[in-house]
Every structure is written in C-alpha cells, then in structure tokens.
Design an enzyme around this catalytic site. Structure first.
Site, PDB file in Angstrom:
ATOM      1  CG  ASP A 112      38.336 -36.333 -34.869  1.00 50.70           C
ATOM      2  OD1 ASP A 112      37.761 -37.430 -34.764  1.00 50.70           O
ATOM      3  OD2 ASP A 112      38.172 -35.562 -35.832  1.00 50.70           O
ATOM      4  CD  GLU A 127      39.203 -39.972 -40.162  1.00 47.99           C
ATOM      5  OE1 GLU A 127      39.856 -40.499 -41.092  1.00 47.99           O
ATOM      6  OE2 GLU A 127      39.092 -38.739 -40.028  1.00 47.99           O
ATOM      7  CD  GLU A 148      34.004 -36.469 -43.998  1.00 48.30           C
ATOM      8  OE1 GLU A 148      34.455 -36.851 -42.897  1.00 48.30           O
ATOM      9  OE2 GLU A 148      34.459 -35.491 -44.623  1.00 48.30           O
TER      10      GLU A 148
HETATM   11  O1  KIV Z   1      37.503 -33.571 -38.201  1.00 53.76           O
HETATM   12  C1  KIV Z   1      36.322 -33.281 -38.433  1.00 53.76           C
HETATM   13  O2  KIV Z   1      35.925 -32.115 -38.456  1.00 53.76           O
HETATM   14  C2  KIV Z   1      35.392 -34.369 -38.680  1.00 53.76           C
HETATM   15  C3  KIV Z   1      34.025 -34.011 -39.124  1.00 53.76           C
HETATM   16  C4  KIV Z   1      34.066 -33.529 -40.517  1.00 53.76           C
HETATM   17  C5  KIV Z   1      33.060 -35.120 -38.937  1.00 53.76           C
HETATM   18  O3  KIV Z   1      35.745 -35.496 -38.544  1.00 53.76           O
END
Ligand code: KIV
Length: 296
Positions: A90, A122, A189
């Site tokens: 991420d 995101e 989500e």
């Molecule tokens: O940060 C995370 O764990 C996520 C998932 C919930 C998709 O983005």
C-alpha cells in the site's frame, strides 16, 4: 525451510491476476510480517501489505499513522517470507496525492526497496493521473474505491458507499477512471452488495471485495481479523476462521502459572554441562554442535 523469495519466476505476477477476471476467484489476505507471510504464501494468490498495519500492528487509530518507511519495512519482511504470492504494498497517505511525480517517486522507492510486484493506492477519478503515471513507469497498480480508510476522517467516519444515486454514479466514475488509468485490479471496500456486483460486471479488471459482494472477482480480509486476533471491535463483513485471541491468552495463562509454580523451565528446557546429556533427554533443538541454541 525458508522460501526462495529471490526468484521472480516463482511469483504470481500482477498480469496473471489481471487475467483472472471472471474466472477462479482471486484469494487475497493482508500480511505484515515474515512468519505470517510464510504461513499464508501457500494458500493465497496475493498478499497485501496494507496500510492497515498502522492500526493492526502499531496501534494507531486510523491508517493515517502509516509512513513510507513503515510500509517498506513490512513489505521487505513479507517478501522475505513468501515465494509464490503476488505481493502488493500500500502507498500510505501523503505519499502520492500531491502530484503524479510524487506518486511515481514513492512507488519507485517501495518497489526498489522491497521487490514487491505492485503498489496499491486509494481513490478513483482524483488519483487517475497518479495511477497512469505509475503504470507508465512500469509499476503495476491496484486501485481501491468505495470506502477509503485514508479518507475516513474527512468523510466523517466509516460510511458504506452506494446508498444514494449520486454516490452510485460516483462509484461508476471511479471504477471506470481506475480501469482506464491502467490498474490491473481494484479493491472495492464497504460498498452495497448489489452495486459492487454491478461494478464487477461493468469493468474489465478484477474487483477484489472487502465488505462488498460475493460476485467480486476475488476477496480480501485483514489477516488478524480472519484468524480472530483483533482486540477491538470486529467489523460485520469479517468472518473469523479461528480464535487466536483465546489460544494466545490461554497459552500466556499456562506459562504464567508454570513460571510462578517453578514448573517451567523443566529438565528438557535447560542445558547440562555435557552436550550428549541433552540428547539423551530428547531435547532435539537443544543438542547438536551447530544448533545447540535451538536456532532454526
Ligand atoms: O490496508 C488494508 O488492509 C487494505 C485492505 C483492507 C484492502 O487496504
């Protein structure tokens, strides 16, 4: 045996995930650590080093507590602990929103320092230029639309998406923007089930649902929620497949009782002056020249 994390040929690529659209569901879980990555690698297609790590492992109130350094450190651990899964890291809040140039620099750093297969960020329409720039730089991107945890503070809380006509239209615009920008898949989500199912039919890239729809092309859960380790409230969309909270709590209670009663350590957990004596006691991990300390 530790997995051979260094052979990219063994890994499921982002391109292979892209080809799973409408086929066998894509199995995804988050992972943040080396041991958990080792346990999950044989069971999943994709491991996400989610910025949820800031809440789950570091005790922050929101994912805004994640930093680039934090994501890179956990990404490195997950890469070391896996050999087969496609590892996606991420991009934390603040590392990509300002400009496509900033996004590319952060994505390059994440991939360069971890060796992960892709990054996730995101947003929809507003970050489409960032997604397109990262993809143009040769780094696969996973999108994330619907409820976006990095925006919960500005959004006024964890609000389910797709309950008003206006909101559904915005979700379609976001899904189309992420697809057009070149993402290989997109997380949906916290979105009304029928809307998430319709979005899945509408776009050509795999949708990965979390609190979304069983019709999505894959599913993801936060691993600590899934194994029952979460100490606070567990969200409605989570199914717990184990109760590790109880297992750990019972183990800690037994350990504490044995330390207090001096029953631990027992004869099998201490070293004698002669190494062969330990062997006789059957203390396998305690004996042998190289491995007397019991190192794996
Ligand atoms: O940060 C995370 O764990 C996520 C998932 C919930 C998709 O983005």
């Amino acid at each position: 045996m530790a997995p051979d994390a260094s052979d990219p040929e063994l890994r499921i690529s982002a391109g292979a995930i892209r080809l799973r659209k409408g086929r066998v569901p894509v199995v995804c879980l988050t992972a943040y650590t080396y041991p958990v990555a080792r346990l999950l690698d044989g069971h999943v297609d994709l491991l996400l080093v989610g910025d949820s790590v800031a809440m789950v492992l570091h005790g922050h109130k929101t994912t805004l507590g994640a930093s680039l350094e934090m994501m890179i450190a956990h990404g490195q651990a997950v890469i070391r602990g896996s050999a087969r899964a496609c590892v996606v890291v991420d991009m934390p809040a603040g590392s990509y929103e300002a400009t496509p140039r900033q996004a590319v620099a952060s994505a390059r750093r994440i991939v360069g320092e971890t060796g992960c297969q892709a990054v996730k960020l995101e947003g929809g329409v507003t970050v489409a230029p960032q997604i397109a720039a990262i993809v143009a730089a040769g780094i696969p991107v996973m999108g994330h639309i619907g409820l976006q945890p990095q925006s919960v503070e500005s959004d006024g809380g964890y609000k389910i998406k797709g309950r008003t006509e206006e909101n559904v239209a915005a979700l379609y615009r976001d899904a189309e923007a992420v697809e057009k920008a070149g993402a290989f898949s997109v997380v949906i989500e916290g979105t009304v089930e029928t809307v998430a199912a319709d979005l899945t039919r509408h776009i050509s890239i795999p949708t990965i649902g979390i609190g979304a729809s069983g019709d999505c092309d894959g599913q993801i859960l936060v691993v600590d929620d899934m194994v029952g380790l979460t100490v606070d409230r567990v969200p409605k969309f989570v199914k717990q497949y184990a109760d590790l909270r109880s297992v750990i709590s019972q183990a800690a209670a037994s350990y504490a009782a044995e330390v207090r009663s001096r029953t631990f350590p027992g004869p099998g957990h201490v070293f004698s002056a002669a190494a062969d004596k330990d062997k006789e006691r059957g203390g396998q991990r305690m004996s042998g020249d190289k491995n007397e300390w019991g190192q794996r």
